[in-house]
Design an enzyme around this catalytic site. Sequence first.
Site, PDB file in Angstrom:
ATOM      1  N   TYR A 235       0.831  -1.219   0.000  1.00 55.95           N
ATOM      2  CA  TYR A 235       0.000   0.000   0.000  1.00 55.95           C
ATOM      3  C   TYR A 235       0.864   1.267   0.000  1.00 55.95           C
ATOM      4  O   TYR A 235       0.362   2.361  -0.261  1.00 55.95           O
ATOM      5  CB  TYR A 235      -0.966   0.033   1.195  1.00 55.95           C
TER       6      TYR A 235
ATOM      7  N   LEU B 255     -17.686  -3.373   1.349  1.00 61.01           N
ATOM      8  CA  LEU B 255     -18.843  -2.649   0.789  1.00 61.01           C
ATOM      9  C   LEU B 255     -19.086  -3.017  -0.674  1.00 61.01           C
ATOM     10  O   LEU B 255     -20.064  -2.554  -1.272  1.00 61.01           O
ATOM     11  CB  LEU B 255     -18.642  -1.131   0.941  1.00 61.01           C
TER      12      LEU B 255
ATOM     13  N   ILE C 170     -13.018  -4.467   7.657  1.00 60.84           N
ATOM     14  CA  ILE C 170     -12.033  -3.370   7.616  1.00 60.84           C
ATOM     15  C   ILE C 170     -12.359  -2.353   6.533  1.00 60.84           C
ATOM     16  O   ILE C 170     -11.583  -2.164   5.589  1.00 60.84           O
ATOM     17  CB  ILE C 170     -10.608  -3.954   7.419  1.00 60.84           C
TER      18      ILE C 170
ATOM     19  N   SER D 281     -12.357   4.505   4.685  1.00 61.08           N
ATOM     20  CA  SER D 281     -12.908   5.816   4.388  1.00 61.08           C
ATOM     21  C   SER D 281     -11.845   6.822   4.770  1.00 61.08           C
ATOM     22  O   SER D 281     -11.046   6.571   5.669  1.00 61.08           O
ATOM     23  CB  SER D 281     -14.202   6.073   5.170  1.00 61.08           C
TER      24      SER D 281
ATOM     25  N   ASN E  39     -19.036   4.342   9.622  1.00 59.32           N
ATOM     26  CA  ASN E  39     -18.668   2.925   9.508  1.00 59.32           C
ATOM     27  C   ASN E  39     -18.368   2.273  10.850  1.00 59.32           C
ATOM     28  O   ASN E  39     -18.249   1.052  10.937  1.00 59.32           O
ATOM     29  CB  ASN E  39     -17.471   2.773   8.563  1.00 59.32           C
TER      30      ASN E  39
HETATM   31  P1  NAD Z   1     -14.334  -0.818   0.959  1.00 56.46           P
HETATM   32  O1  NAD Z   1     -15.366  -1.863   0.768  1.00 56.46           O
HETATM   33  O2  NAD Z   1     -13.885  -0.503   2.311  1.00 56.46           O
HETATM   34  O3  NAD Z   1     -14.869   0.455   0.230  1.00 56.46           O
HETATM   35  C1  NAD Z   1     -14.131   1.646   0.126  1.00 56.46           C
HETATM   36  C2  NAD Z   1     -14.889   2.580  -0.791  1.00 56.46           C
HETATM   37  O4  NAD Z   1     -16.208   2.781  -0.264  1.00 56.46           O
HETATM   38  C3  NAD Z   1     -14.238   3.931  -0.873  1.00 56.46           C
HETATM   39  O5  NAD Z   1     -14.449   4.444  -2.179  1.00 56.46           O
HETATM   40  C4  NAD Z   1     -15.005   4.739   0.167  1.00 56.46           C
HETATM   41  O6  NAD Z   1     -15.005   6.108  -0.128  1.00 56.46           O
HETATM   42  C5  NAD Z   1     -16.384   4.154   0.067  1.00 56.46           C
HETATM   43  N1  NAD Z   1     -17.087   4.209   1.354  1.00 56.46           N
HETATM   44  C6  NAD Z   1     -16.562   3.987   2.584  1.00 56.46           C
HETATM   45  N2  NAD Z   1     -17.480   4.128   3.541  1.00 56.46           N
HETATM   46  C7  NAD Z   1     -18.628   4.462   2.909  1.00 56.46           C
HETATM   47  C8  NAD Z   1     -19.941   4.750   3.363  1.00 56.46           C
HETATM   48  N3  NAD Z   1     -20.228   4.717   4.663  1.00 56.46           N
HETATM   49  N4  NAD Z   1     -20.879   5.047   2.439  1.00 56.46           N
HETATM   50  C9  NAD Z   1     -20.583   5.087   1.134  1.00 56.46           C
HETATM   51  N5  NAD Z   1     -19.356   4.818   0.627  1.00 56.46           N
HETATM   52  C10 NAD Z   1     -18.390   4.520   1.513  1.00 56.46           C
HETATM   53  O7  NAD Z   1     -13.113  -1.223   0.008  1.00 56.46           O
HETATM   54  P2  NAD Z   1     -11.570  -1.500   0.056  1.00 56.46           P
HETATM   55  O8  NAD Z   1     -10.757  -0.348   0.504  1.00 56.46           O
HETATM   56  O9  NAD Z   1     -11.276  -2.118  -1.250  1.00 56.46           O
HETATM   57  O10 NAD Z   1     -11.399  -2.642   1.166  1.00 56.46           O
HETATM   58  C11 NAD Z   1     -11.222  -2.333   2.520  1.00 56.46           C
HETATM   59  C12 NAD Z   1      -9.825  -2.684   2.977  1.00 56.46           C
HETATM   60  O11 NAD Z   1      -9.570  -4.069   2.778  1.00 56.46           O
HETATM   61  C13 NAD Z   1      -8.700  -2.004   2.193  1.00 56.46           C
HETATM   62  O12 NAD Z   1      -8.552  -0.634   2.496  1.00 56.46           O
HETATM   63  C14 NAD Z   1      -7.542  -2.867   2.561  1.00 56.46           C
HETATM   64  O13 NAD Z   1      -7.056  -2.530   3.857  1.00 56.46           O
HETATM   65  C15 NAD Z   1      -8.184  -4.252   2.553  1.00 56.46           C
HETATM   66  N6  NAD Z   1      -8.006  -4.967   1.277  1.00 56.46           N
HETATM   67  C16 NAD Z   1      -7.275  -6.106   1.286  1.00 56.46           C
HETATM   68  C17 NAD Z   1      -7.067  -6.827   0.131  1.00 56.46           C
HETATM   69  C18 NAD Z   1      -6.259  -8.086   0.162  1.00 56.46           C
HETATM   70  O14 NAD Z   1      -5.899  -8.605  -0.894  1.00 56.46           O
HETATM   71  N7  NAD Z   1      -5.963  -8.604   1.329  1.00 56.46           N
HETATM   72  C19 NAD Z   1      -7.618  -6.374  -1.085  1.00 56.46           C
HETATM   73  C20 NAD Z   1      -8.371  -5.213  -1.067  1.00 56.46           C
HETATM   74  C21 NAD Z   1      -8.582  -4.527   0.118  1.00 56.46           C
END
Ligand code: NAD
Length: 273
Positions: free
Chosen positions: A50, A190, A228, A231, A240
């Site tokens: 990241y 989400l 996790i 935002s 959240n």
């Molecule tokens: P997420 O599902 O957390 O969604 C993030 C998106 O949703 C952003 O665009 C954000 O602005 C929006 N959002 C957040 N809260 C909201 C709300 N209350 N209402 C409307 N929109 C909202 O997606 P993510 O970041 O892909 O996944 C979360 C975390 O998982 C990542 O930050 C990372 O730490 C982890 N992750 C891990 C892997 C892996 O391979 N292990 C892959 C992807 C993500």
Amino acid sequence: MTQPRLRLNDGRMIPQIGLGIWQVPAATTAATVAAALGLGYRLVDGAAIYGNEAGLGQGLRHSGLPRDEVFVTTKVWNDDQGHDATLRAVEASLGRLQLDHVDLCLIHWPVPARKLYIDSWRALIRLRDEGRVRSIGVSNFTGEHLERLVDATGVVPVLNQVELNPRLQQTALRALHDRMGIVTQSWTPLGQGKSFAAPPVQEAAKRTGKSPAQVILRWHIQLGASVIPRSTRTEGLAENLTLFDFALTEGEMSALATLDTGERCGPDPLTFA
Ligand code: NAD
């Protein structure tokens, strides 16, 4: 604020809700992490890839919280798989974080074509025994990868962080996790908002007076997963985290179960390298 916690198979506890920091810009990560910790988050999900581990560590220090109140996760990237490379990668992560240990370190992807994940796992076992990493787990592992790891080493990951959202409910994998004593942790919880307008989500949101995002995050909580969401807005961070003053009914959980299409937002763990 006290967050609900889940017990890991090594006896340690992990907060059920945390902040994901994928795609949080390096320059603003410290501020985002400090804001989240100020609001009550106690788990931050980072990773070497990241590019913002330094900001994670800074945010933790800026928060003024004692180190042992915050659960810090990092992950070993695909290019660093293999025994010695994993040892070096974790030391490099600790250097960027400026921490003497992380609470959890995961193998980020299995990359089965490279056939190195068992060697990487042996390195994590050593780092755990040396105290550099408190708990060890994996991410994006299928049932077959999990079983190979345990057959080879006898050490069961504490957690498997996988893509999990209403369109990809991972029912079989979650059941296997339960049998093996592995906590499920949901990434992209989400689901890129693709289920926000679905009637089961809308109806639960209307009844509870919560947002679609809160309904979906509450669904993860009631599945027993750690979750996790990411935002960077203060209101989004607070929204959240506000998941414990309402509950979905059994009927609402069943209605949400019908949204599973098996479609992924992210890559397929069998082929991603
Ligand atoms: P997420 O599902 O957390 O969604 C993030 C998106 O949703 C952003 O665009 C954000 O602005 C929006 N959002 C957040 N809260 C909201 C709300 N209350 N209402 C409307 N929109 C909202 O997606 P993510 O970041 O892909 O996944 C979360 C975390 O998982 C990542 O930050 C990372 O730490 C982890 N992750 C891990 C892997 C892996 O391979 N292990 C892959 C992807 C993500």
